[in-house]
Design a protein around this motif. Structure first.
Motif, mmCIF file in Angstrom:
data_model
loop_
_atom_site.group_PDB
_atom_site.id
_atom_site.type_symbol
_atom_site.label_atom_id
_atom_site.label_comp_id
_atom_site.label_asym_id
_atom_site.label_seq_id
_atom_site.Cartn_x
_atom_site.Cartn_y
_atom_site.Cartn_z
ATOM 1 N N HIS A 458 0.809 -1.220 0.000
ATOM 2 C CA HIS A 458 0.000 0.000 0.000
ATOM 3 C C HIS A 458 0.840 1.266 0.000
ATOM 4 O O HIS A 458 0.452 2.274 -0.590
ATOM 5 C CB HIS A 458 -0.987 -0.022 1.174
ATOM 6 N N LEU A 459 2.004 1.222 0.644
ATOM 7 C CA LEU A 459 2.894 2.390 0.639
ATOM 8 C C LEU A 459 3.342 2.679 -0.795
ATOM 9 O O LEU A 459 3.442 3.830 -1.209
ATOM 10 C CB LEU A 459 4.100 2.143 1.544
ATOM 11 N N LYS A 460 3.581 1.604 -1.539
ATOM 12 C CA LYS A 460 3.998 1.787 -2.931
ATOM 13 C C LYS A 460 2.914 2.461 -3.762
ATOM 14 O O LYS A 460 3.199 3.093 -4.767
ATOM 15 C CB LYS A 460 4.377 0.431 -3.551
ATOM 16 N N ASN A 461 1.652 2.323 -3.344
ATOM 17 C CA ASN A 461 0.547 3.032 -4.016
ATOM 18 C C ASN A 461 0.437 4.486 -3.588
ATOM 19 O O ASN A 461 -0.484 5.181 -3.990
ATOM 20 C CB ASN A 461 -0.796 2.383 -3.652
ATOM 21 N N GLY A 462 1.339 4.915 -2.693
ATOM 22 C CA GLY A 462 1.283 6.303 -2.234
ATOM 23 C C GLY A 462 0.385 6.539 -1.038
ATOM 24 O O GLY A 462 0.133 7.678 -0.651
#
Ligand code: ADP
Ligand code: MG
Length: 676
Positions: A458-462
């Motif tokens: 989810h962090l990679k999705n911003g």
């Protein structure tokens, strides 16, 4: 002339010693004594073996089949075993440390034994041998203390009933008794203390509970109606004046918001000071409702304040409200413990002369030095964070200050009827549309890796993440994660790819503010924090909430923490990490992960943990019932409230003949309240 309100010392046989023992049980008058009901009844009705469940308390009847045996074991311990022929079965009955009973038992004699049945062994753990006396078969048990025995209390109640039954008068008006098919007060007292069967008790209890709740509600309603009529409390602006503002909001009010706005404005319009609690789940939009009430106040030429429990929240409200009130010519000031001396010097006189219309702040708002011009409304956000005294201090800052208390801790109806009975309650029971319910998962601490992988994705999705940890200080006794440790571990895991911030209560306010601002501006991706973020903080890009040691929080608090996410349009998640040590703990985790309904959650929490834990003991106001259980008997409680309201809504109720006995009773029960 005898009266139920005579002192118990008027009863023969009650000297100073017994009187003191009775005082300890909160029994002062004959009325108190006669309404001191048994907390249970021993039912010595003889049961059939085939109907008995395992571990059931029961009485069985049988013939002694053989000479009882006694074994001695350990130090001074013994075991008496009696073989009892019951129908065709031989049941061994074991008494521990009652070897002396042997003398009372003869072979071939028929006896009754009370005890606990074991279905697997078909045996009985004996507690008591009953004599042939039938009146003892169904007997009341009172809660007593070391100064008075069961037997003495029973006798006193018997005597009191004999001497006073002729003066037991009905205090409930007849129409109530008829409408709700209640028993007379006399038969309640008789059947509670001297029942012939369980069904006598059942019927009497229903009325006894109603009577207890009803008297309590009458006292509350009377206190409420004592709020003095005061034209100064009146806020004249109404909905029509406010429509242009409401129409210009960036969204339409939900139906629930619209309804509570009407309730609040109508209340403000009356020449009585308002004392209203606004309940609404996190994210239900209480702030804008408060803003409308504030505007009504200011447009009626009065001042308003908004009190928040933390600096962060006060500042957020100050910014938010200043934006909402743009171009309306309203002067807003922020006053907190943080406000520099210089600024404070400028603000205080402007509050006093009324040129500041709205003051937002923390505890600083009710300090002695702060003088208001004409305080019409005080909004108290997250009101449960403030003590009774603090709320009173705020109220006393004006001549006739209307109070709007707000809370996101959904208070179950049980508690709002008892603890907050003297307040009016408005409820926002709907969230603004377009929000997706938060998905909550509960994992054990052994599964932390899964959670970390989930965060990477989810962090990679911003998206942004909150991580909440219960304690700041390392504690040797409590096996809970330290917020600094967690911060270090998250840095190890996610740096340098993602940045991690740290927020906790013992940081100075400047640092706190910076950390929050960085998170709000999406400069930090993960915020590791203690519960300081619990209250009202609004970052719509944050979509995941991880809570460590979740079983150490109350359910209402978990629900509130969880409400920090789910504020934007994307799907939000809450991951609870907990290794509960008992059944109740497991149940609580199941409740919070399977429901997003704050009211349901707090009702369950109330049932699982009891009211003291939820509101804090002195605030819960719920322990004091003698016979009614506000949780189990909620229906009776709310009926009693309705009836009490129905009576007191009639301005002339005290003049009516049918209410005279009730008023007499209330006067004596509550000496602090004036009924004149
Ligand atoms: P709380 O009741 O938890 O204090 P807030 O007042 O902070 O909730 O509102 C949460 C968010 O919902 C805010 O960003 C607010 O602007 C927004 N909001 C409030 N009312 C509405 C509405 N009727 N429609 C859409 N969004 C709303
Ligand atoms: Mg809020």
């Amino acid at each position: 002339m005898k009266s139920l309100h005579d002192s118990i010392s008027d009863l023969k046989g009650v000297g100073p010693k017994k009187q003191e023992a009775l005082f300890d049980l909160d029994i002062h008058t004959i009325f108190d004594l006669l309404t001191y009901f048994p907390f249970r009844y021993d039912d010595f009705k003889v049961s059939n073996l085939s109907e008995l469940k395992d571990q059931q308390l029961t009485t069985i009847s049988g013939v002694v089949a053989a000479e009882p045996t006694v074994n001695f074991f350990g130090r001074k311990k013994n075991r008496l075993i009696v073989r009892l022929l019951v129908g065709r079965d031989v049941i061994p009955v074991t008494f521990f440390n009652q070897a002396w009973l042997k003398k009372q038992i003869e072979v071939d004699q028929k006896i009754l034994v009370y005890g606990k049945f074991s279905a697997s062994q078909k045996s009985l753990l004996g507690m008591k041998i009953l004599k042939g006396n039938t009146s003892e078969r169904f007997s009341p048990i009172y809660s007593v203390n070391s100064k008075i025995t069961q037997k003495t209390l029973r006798q006193l109640i018997k005597d009191a009933f004999k001497d006073y039954q002729s003066v037991i008068t009905e205090f409930l008006p007849q129409w109530i008794i008829k409408k709700y098919r209640l028993e007379s007060f006399l038969s309640v007292i008789k059947n509670m203390h001297f029942p012939k069967s369980p069904s006598d008790v059942k019927l009497a209890k229903r009325t006894a509970k109603f009577e207890e709740f009803f008297l309590f509600q009458m006292q509350l309603q009377t206190i409420k109606n004592q709020h003095q009529k005061d034209d100064n409390a009146r806020i004249s602006a109404d909905k029509l004046n406010l429509m242009p503002f409401i129409d210009k909001l960036p969204y339409r009010l939900t139906a629930a918001q619209d309804r509570v706005v009407n309730e609040i404005l109508a209340d403000l319009h009356r020449p009585y000071t308002m004392n209203r609690l606004l309940q609404g789940d996190v994210g239900s939009g209480k702030t804008v409702v408060a803003a409308i009430a504030i505007l009504a106040t200011i447009w009626s030429k009065k001042q308003a304040v908004m009190l928040a429990p933390t600096e962060i929240l006060a500042e957020q409200h100050a910014n938010g409200l200043a934006e909402l009130f743009q171009n309306l010519g309203i002067n807003v000031a922020l006053l907190t413990g943080d406000t520099p001396q210089q600024a404070r010097k400028q603000i205080l006189p402007r509050i006093k002369d009324g040129s500041i219309n709205l003051v937002i702040g923390t505890h600083a708002l009710f300090q002695d030095k702060v003088k208001y011009h004409d305080l019409g409304l005080a909004v108290i956000d997250e009101q449960h964070r403030f003590g009774v005294k603090q709320r009173r201090k705020m109220r006393e800052k004006g001549k006739a200050t209307n109070i709007l208390s707000m809370t996101a801790t959904p208070i179950p109806r049980t508690l709002s009827i008892t603890a907050y009975g003297e307040m009016d309650v408005s409820v926002i029971d709907e969230l603004p549309g377009g929000r997706k319910p938060i998905k909550t998962t509960w994992i054990k601490s052994a599964q932390i890796r899964t959670m970390l992988n989930f965060l990477w994705k989810h962090l990679k999705n911003g998206e942004q993440v909150y991580v909440v940890v219960p304690l700041i200080e390392q504690s040797e006794t409590l096996d809970m994660r330290n917020v600094n440790d967690t911060f270090e571990k998250f840095k190890q895991e996610f740096n340098p790819k993602f940045s991690v911030g740290l927020l906790h209560g013992s940081m100075n306010d400047e640092d706190k503010k910076n950390v929050m601002q960085d998170f709000k501006a999406n400069k930090t991706n993960i915020l590791v924090s203690t519960t300081v973020i619990e209250v009202g903080v609004d970052v719509s890009n944050a979509s995941i909430m991880v809570i460590f040691d979740a079983d150490h929080f109350g359910l209402a608090q978990l629900h509130q923490l969880r409400g920090r996410v789910g504020r934007g349009s994307q799907q939000s998640y809450c991951v609870l990490i907990a290794d509960p040590k008992n059944e109740v703990g497991v149940k609580r985790m199941d409740v919070i992960s399977s429901s997003t309904d704050g009211f349901l959650i707090s009702q369950k929490d109330l049932e699982l943990r009891g009211p003291g834990d939820i509101l804090g003991n002195q605030q819960s106001g719920i322990q004091n019932f003698k016979i009614g259980d506000p949780i189990a008997d909620l229906n009776i409680l709310s009926t009693a409230q309705e009836v009490a309201k129905e009576i007191t809504d009639n301005e002339e109720w005290k003049q009516l003949d049918e209410n005279q006995e009730l008023i007499r009773c209330l006067k004596i029960l509550n000496k602090n309240t004036s009924f004149d």
